[in-house]
Structure formats: C-alpha cells, structure tokens
Design a protein around this motif. Structure first.
Motif, PDB file in Angstrom:
ATOM      1  N   PRO A  54      13.354 -99.926  11.504  1.00 18.81           N
ATOM      2  CA  PRO A  54      14.202-100.461  12.742  1.00 18.81           C
ATOM      3  C   PRO A  54      13.268-100.493  13.890  1.00 18.81           C
ATOM      4  N   LEU A  55      13.334-101.294  14.704  1.00 21.38           N
ATOM      5  CA  LEU A  55      12.730-101.413  16.063  1.00 21.38           C
ATOM      6  C   LEU A  55      13.686-101.288  17.125  1.00 21.38           C
ATOM      7  N   LEU A  56      13.201-101.100  18.421  1.00 12.10           N
ATOM      8  CA  LEU A  56      14.182-101.298  19.606  1.00 12.10           C
ATOM      9  C   LEU A  56      13.507-101.978  20.694  1.00 12.10           C
ATOM     10  N   GLU A  57      14.289-102.554  21.356  1.00 11.93           N
ATOM     11  CA  GLU A  57      13.506-103.355  22.730  1.00 11.93           C
ATOM     12  C   GLU A  57      14.388-102.552  23.930  1.00 11.93           C
ATOM     13  N   ASP A  58      13.528-101.648  24.381  1.00 10.67           N
ATOM     14  CA  ASP A  58      13.928-100.624  25.387  1.00 10.67           C
ATOM     15  C   ASP A  58      13.123-100.733  26.629  1.00 10.67           C
ATOM     16  N   ASP A  59      13.187 -99.813  27.469  1.00 12.35           N
ATOM     17  CA  ASP A  59      12.310 -99.712  28.718  1.00 12.35           C
ATOM     18  C   ASP A  59      10.806 -99.555  28.470  1.00 12.35           C
ATOM     19  N   SER A  60      10.548 -98.976  27.235  1.00 13.82           N
ATOM     20  CA  SER A  60       9.191 -98.796  26.715  1.00 13.82           C
ATOM     21  C   SER A  60       8.604-100.007  26.352  1.00 13.82           C
ATOM     22  N   SER A  61       9.557-101.113  25.993  1.00 18.98           N
ATOM     23  CA  SER A  61       8.866-102.344  25.169  1.00 18.98           C
ATOM     24  C   SER A  61       8.381-103.170  26.160  1.00 18.98           C
ATOM     25  N   SER A  62       7.404-103.997  25.950  1.00 22.38           N
ATOM     26  CA  SER A  62       6.862-105.004  27.053  1.00 22.38           C
ATOM     27  C   SER A  62       6.355-106.214  26.137  1.00 22.38           C
ATOM     28  N   ALA A  63       6.256-107.277  27.026  1.00 23.95           N
ATOM     29  CA  ALA A  63       5.460-108.421  26.610  1.00 23.95           C
ATOM     30  C   ALA A  63       4.563-109.022  27.531  1.00 23.95           C
ATOM     31  N   GLN A  64       3.287-109.047  27.253  1.00 23.98           N
ATOM     32  CA  GLN A  64       2.215-109.657  28.269  1.00 23.98           C
ATOM     33  C   GLN A  64       1.479-110.763  27.521  1.00 23.98           C
ATOM     34  N   LEU A  76       6.728-103.201  20.937  1.00 26.12           N
ATOM     35  CA  LEU A  76       8.145-102.659  20.631  1.00 26.12           C
ATOM     36  C   LEU A  76       8.124-101.199  20.206  1.00 26.12           C
ATOM     37  N   THR A  77       9.128-100.484  20.678  1.00 31.65           N
ATOM     38  CA  THR A  77       9.488 -99.053  20.432  1.00 31.65           C
ATOM     39  C   THR A  77       9.996 -98.951  18.948  1.00 31.65           C
ATOM     40  N   LYS A  78       9.439 -98.044  18.342  1.00 33.71           N
ATOM     41  CA  LYS A  78      10.075 -97.581  16.892  1.00 33.71           C
ATOM     42  C   LYS A  78      11.251 -96.696  17.121  1.00 33.71           C
ATOM     43  N   GLU A  79      12.127 -96.806  16.409  1.00 34.31           N
ATOM     44  CA  GLU A  79      13.718 -96.402  16.600  1.00 34.31           C
ATOM     45  C   GLU A  79      13.140 -94.829  16.117  1.00 34.31           C
ATOM     46  N   ASN A  80      12.453 -94.571  14.972  1.00 32.55           N
ATOM     47  CA  ASN A  80      12.065 -93.268  14.713  1.00 32.55           C
ATOM     48  C   ASN A  80      10.448 -92.915  15.048  1.00 32.55           C
ATOM     49  N   LYS A  81      10.438 -92.071  16.134  1.00 28.97           N
ATOM     50  CA  LYS A  81       8.870 -91.893  16.492  1.00 28.97           C
ATOM     51  C   LYS A  81       8.228 -91.183  15.430  1.00 28.97           C
ATOM     52  N   GLY A  82       6.808 -91.698  15.259  1.00 23.68           N
ATOM     53  CA  GLY A  82       5.946 -91.091  14.146  1.00 23.68           C
ATOM     54  C   GLY A  82       6.189 -91.624  12.925  1.00 23.68           C
ATOM     55  N   GLN A  83       7.186 -92.650  12.799  1.00 28.29           N
ATOM     56  CA  GLN A  83       7.329 -93.179  11.532  1.00 28.29           C
ATOM     57  C   GLN A  83       6.100 -94.352  11.079  1.00 28.29           C
ATOM     58  N   VAL A  84       5.490 -94.149   9.912  1.00 25.62           N
ATOM     59  CA  VAL A  84       4.394 -95.041   9.759  1.00 25.62           C
ATOM     60  C   VAL A  84       5.133 -96.264   8.907  1.00 25.62           C
ATOM     61  N   PHE A  85       4.607 -97.599   9.705  1.00 23.28           N
ATOM     62  CA  PHE A  85       4.938 -98.998   9.158  1.00 23.28           C
ATOM     63  C   PHE A  85       4.157 -99.279   8.193  1.00 23.28           C
ATOM     64  N   ASP A  86       4.466 -99.516   6.750  1.00 28.32           N
ATOM     65  CA  ASP A  86       3.477 -99.846   5.989  1.00 28.32           C
ATOM     66  C   ASP A  86       3.208-101.486   5.653  1.00 28.32           C
ATOM     67  N   ASP A  87       2.152-101.769   5.217  1.00 28.03           N
ATOM     68  CA  ASP A  87       1.894-103.312   4.981  1.00 28.03           C
ATOM     69  C   ASP A  87       1.758-104.225   6.156  1.00 28.03           C
ATOM     70  N   LEU A  88       1.477-103.756   7.172  1.00 31.63           N
ATOM     71  CA  LEU A  88       1.181-104.634   8.518  1.00 31.63           C
ATOM     72  C   LEU A  88       0.195-105.733   8.286  1.00 31.63           C
ATOM     73  N   ASP A  89      -0.641-105.647   7.305  1.00 26.49           N
ATOM     74  CA  ASP A  89      -1.620-106.580   7.022  1.00 26.49           C
ATOM     75  C   ASP A  89      -1.193-107.730   5.892  1.00 26.49           C
ATOM     76  N   LEU A  90      -0.121-107.592   5.296  1.00 28.69           N
ATOM     77  CA  LEU A  90       0.494-108.299   4.325  1.00 28.69           C
ATOM     78  C   LEU A  90       1.302-109.362   5.224  1.00 28.69           C
ATOM     79  N   LEU A  91       1.007-110.425   5.528  1.00 30.28           N
ATOM     80  CA  LEU A  91       1.445-111.366   6.382  1.00 30.28           C
ATOM     81  C   LEU A  91       2.600-111.794   5.760  1.00 30.28           C
TER      82      LEU A  91
END
Length: 467
Positions: A54-64, A76-91
């Motif tokens: 899960p991700l969060l759309e909070d004050d730390s989130s942004s779109a430029q 976007l902010t990770k709900e659990n800080k330090g959690q590693v999201f795998d397979d980000l290259d598998l579109l």
C-alpha cells in the motif's frame, strides 16, 4: 485513452513514478491512490498501476511536471517506511488488473451464541435432508463392504455440445483466427480449414500423423554423416543463456510490453501446470531458431518458430490431466520427457538442420533460459513476438499465444518454479528410442556405409601403389 511510457523507482520512504506525457496541461492531472492501486489521468493519457504494497497520498507526496522534458514525476509515500517494492521493472505486472476476490468471506458463529429456541421450518427441513443423506451414505458403505469394498462405478455420459466452434490459444480463450485460413498462405497450419472445429484429440492425431509423414530418413542420415556445420552450431553460446546480474529491459522492449493486452487471468491449478509445459515448447522453438541463425533472423525464421511449436502449427499444446497432477507447481520426469519428445520430433522432421545432438543443445538452452527467471524468459518471448509480428500470416500466433504469455509470465509466473524447472530440464534425458523413428539404427547404418566407403578408398589406393 493512451497508456504512456513510464518507469518506477523507490527510496526508503517513497515510490517515484516517472510518466512521459508531453504537451499536456499540468493543471489537468488527476491522481488517485487506493491502497495498492494508483491511477493517473491527464488527458489523453491514463495509467493505472497495481503495486504489491500500500501507498499513501499525504503531505509528503507530490506531483511535478517538467514541460521541457515532457515528464510528470509522481512521488507517493510508502505506508510502511523501509518496505522494499519488488518487480518495479516488470511493467506488465504493474499494469495487470487487481486480482478479483474468488470467494466471499464467511463469518462462522459459534454454537454458544445460538439461542435454545424451537427450530424454524427451514432448519427442520435441513435436518431431515441431512439425515436422509447420511442414511444413503450408510447404505453405500454397507453395500461396498459386502462386495469386498469395491464401490460401484459408471461410465460418465458425454457432455452435449451444441456448437462446432472450438477454442484454442492461451487458456483456450481465442477463436475465429482461422475462419478464413483457406484464403491465406499459411504453410504452418496442419489442420486446414478444420482448425476452428477440430477437437483436442483430433488435433493431436493429425499432428502426430503429419510428423510421421514429413519424417525423412535420408535427410537425417545425410545430416548425421555430414555434420560439420552442425558441430559449429553446437559451439555457439546463446547470450541469453548467461546470467545477468543487472537486468534491464531496453526502451524497445518496454514499449512492446506497454502495448500488450491488460487482462486478468484466472487459470485453474491444472491450467497453470500446463502453461509451464507449453512454455517449454515455446522456448525450445526459440532456442532452435536463434541457435541455427545465431540471433540474426532470416525470412524463414517466422516459419521455423511457428512450425516447431505444436500449439501453433496444430493448436495442440502439451497437457496433463488433472488426475495425474499431484502438485500443480511440480513436474514429473515423464511429462517433461513427453513434452520435449514432441519438440525433438518436430525439429527432426521439418526444418533445414535435423540432428538429435542439435535438439539436445536446444534443450540445454531452455534450461539456461529458465534459470534466468521470468525476466529473461520474457525477453526471449519478446524476440519471438518481434519476428512473428512482422510476418503477414504468422502474426496470428503472436496474438493467440505470445501476447498473453508475455503478460502471464511477468505478472503471475513464479521465479522459484521456473528455476527449479530449469534444473529438471538440464538433468532430463531424452532417449533416441522415445522419438519413434529408429534413430539409433539409422545412425549405425550411416556409420557402416562410411566404413565401407573408406575401405573401398583404401583398396583403390593399395591397387594404385601395387601398379
């Protein structure tokens, strides 16, 4: 809506999505985050990504948005800080729809919460029905005990089919592609105009019959006797058979992945098992074509690939019945050997180079591809797809098989299963006798002919010396 090109990366606390959407108005950007699902809409582009955490759309989130480069950067902010999201290259995995809930959640109320009231009419009826069912089971058990515990069996009635239309391709979800095959120059199709109506048993019967018809003993013996060029092919090492630590898809590969269909696949355990087996035949075909041409495709490459895959030429993928599958993600030596026997037979009956040792080299290539995991396998499938997509007839096999396979491998295949399968394929032994065409006898006969020819030459030399 257009699916834009995008990449994903991460930091300790955030996930960053870079989206290429030139010539748009930044004020029109709409971003929605629903736990693991992220949607970005900026006319005419739309992107929906499904992440593993899960991700969060909070004050730390942004779109430029950078109008000079055309890139929209969403942080976007990770709900659990330090959690590693795998397979980000598998579109394809990120673009796959969120899995549906297969079964509803049922809350079981304990017996202690029930009131001791009189049963309702529905409860009374259910109790009586259950009692009748138990009595029926008791009668069956007593009857089986009297008959040496042999339960009665009946031959099931065949299911009535009201249509001649048969389905084929990935998970049997396609039809209609061969409706006008009589008017196309499809030299691969072994079913002719009956491709849309052939049963699975008839497809297999015709495939085996066609392989036996095309088998040429003299061609095999000639390649066995004069194998200098084939020996050269055996020394070539496939670049995809080498392990790559820092794997990255090229821009062309990512662009192809973005054009793949976005479907939700809900295969049964048996279908999943058989998909892995079908994948072996695809990789064997790719290994043969790339080894014989050394990754330099020719005008015949599309024909070679399509001919060597039984699921293409005869719409006959390998399959194991559910009753014979103990574990959907484990494979017996017998079914692996049976899968490769079909590929070996086709490589010995149809293409230019017909050699058993060449088929063995292709099997070893397949084992190396599997050891590279789903990323390497998708690269092989994309190269097959590129060859077929540029052919005016055989592109249909890319539509009914490769498109879905590319998505399924990225989104659903297991690296652990693929690697273990690669180890089994590497250790697999396919005997010449299992091919069914007297290969050993033909090889022995060829060696005998060569021996007699050399003896004859020696006799001629001796007679010349004596003269």
């Amino acid at each position: 809506m257009i699916t834009p090109c995008f990449t994903c990366c991460q930091t300790e606390e955030s996930l960053i999505i870079s989206i290429y959407c030139p010539s748009v108005r930044a004020a029109d950007v709409e971003i929605h985050v629903d736990e693991t699902l992220v949607s970005v809409h900026i006319n005419p582009y739309f992107l929906r990504l499904n992440f593993s955490y899960p991700l969060l759309e909070d004050d730390s989130s942004s779109a430029q948005y950078d109008p000079s480069s055309g890139y929209l950067t969403v942080t976007l902010t990770k709900e659990n800080k330090g959690q590693v999201f795998d397979d980000l290259d598998l579109l394809a995995k990120l673009l796959a729809p969120r899995p549906s809930v297969a079964h509803p959640t049922i809350e079981v109320i304990s017996e202690s919460t029930k009131q001791e009231d009189e049963p309702t009419a529905e409860e009374y009826l259910a109790t009586k029905t259950n009692a009748l069912s138990l009595e029926h089971e008791r009668e069956e058990i007593l009857a089986a005990a009297k008959n040496d515990w042999q339960l009665p069996q009946e031959v099931p009635e065949p299911q009535l089919s009201t249509s001649l239309q048969k389905y084929y391709g990935f998970l049997d979800i396609h039809s209609g592609y061969f409706r006008h095959v009589a008017h196309t120059e499809n030299e691969v199709n072994e079913l002719g105009p009956d491709a849309e109506t052939c049963t699975r048993a008839e497809r297999r019967r015709r495939r085996v019959q066609h392989e036996d018809k095309k088998w040429d003993e003299e061609h095999y013996m000639a390649d066995f006797a004069d194998d200098e060029y084939i020996r050269d092919l055996l020394t070539w090492r496939h670049p995809h058979a080498q392990r790559v630590d820092d794997f990255q898809y090229s821009e062309e590969e990512n662009a192809t992945i973005l054009r793949l269909p976005r479907k939700e696949y809900l295969p049964s355990s048996t279908q999943t098992h058989n998909l892995y087996l079908a994948l072996l035949t695809l990789l064997f075909s790719y290994a043969y074509e790339s080894r014989t041409n050394q990754l330099d495709p020719t005008p015949e490459s599309a024909w070679t690939i399509s001919t060597l895959v039984p699921a293409f030429s005869a719409l006959d993928p390998p399959d194991s019945p559910a009753a014979s599958i103990a574990d959907p993600l484990k494979f017996s030596w017998g079914e692996l050997a049976g899968t490769f026997v079909t590929s070996y037979r086709r490589s010995l009956a149809f293409p230019l180079y017909r050699s058993f040792i060449l088929a063995e080299a292709c099997r070893r290539d397949v084992a190396q591809f599997l050891s590279g995991g789903k990323r390497m396998i998708v690269r092989c499938l994309l190269e097959m797809k590129k060859i077929l997509d540029h052919h005016e007839v055989y592109y249909i096999y890319s539509k009914v098989w490769l498109d879905d396979f590319c998505v399924w491998v990225q989104a659903h295949a297991s690296d652990d299963v693929l690697v273990n399968l690669g180890k089994q394929v590497a250790e697999l032994q396919v005997s010449k006798g299992s091919i069914g065409w007297r290969l050993e006898a033909l090889e022995a006969a060829t060696q005998g002919l060569e021996g007699r020819e050399s003896d004859s030459d020696d006799d001629d030399e001796d007679s010349d010396d004596s003269a």
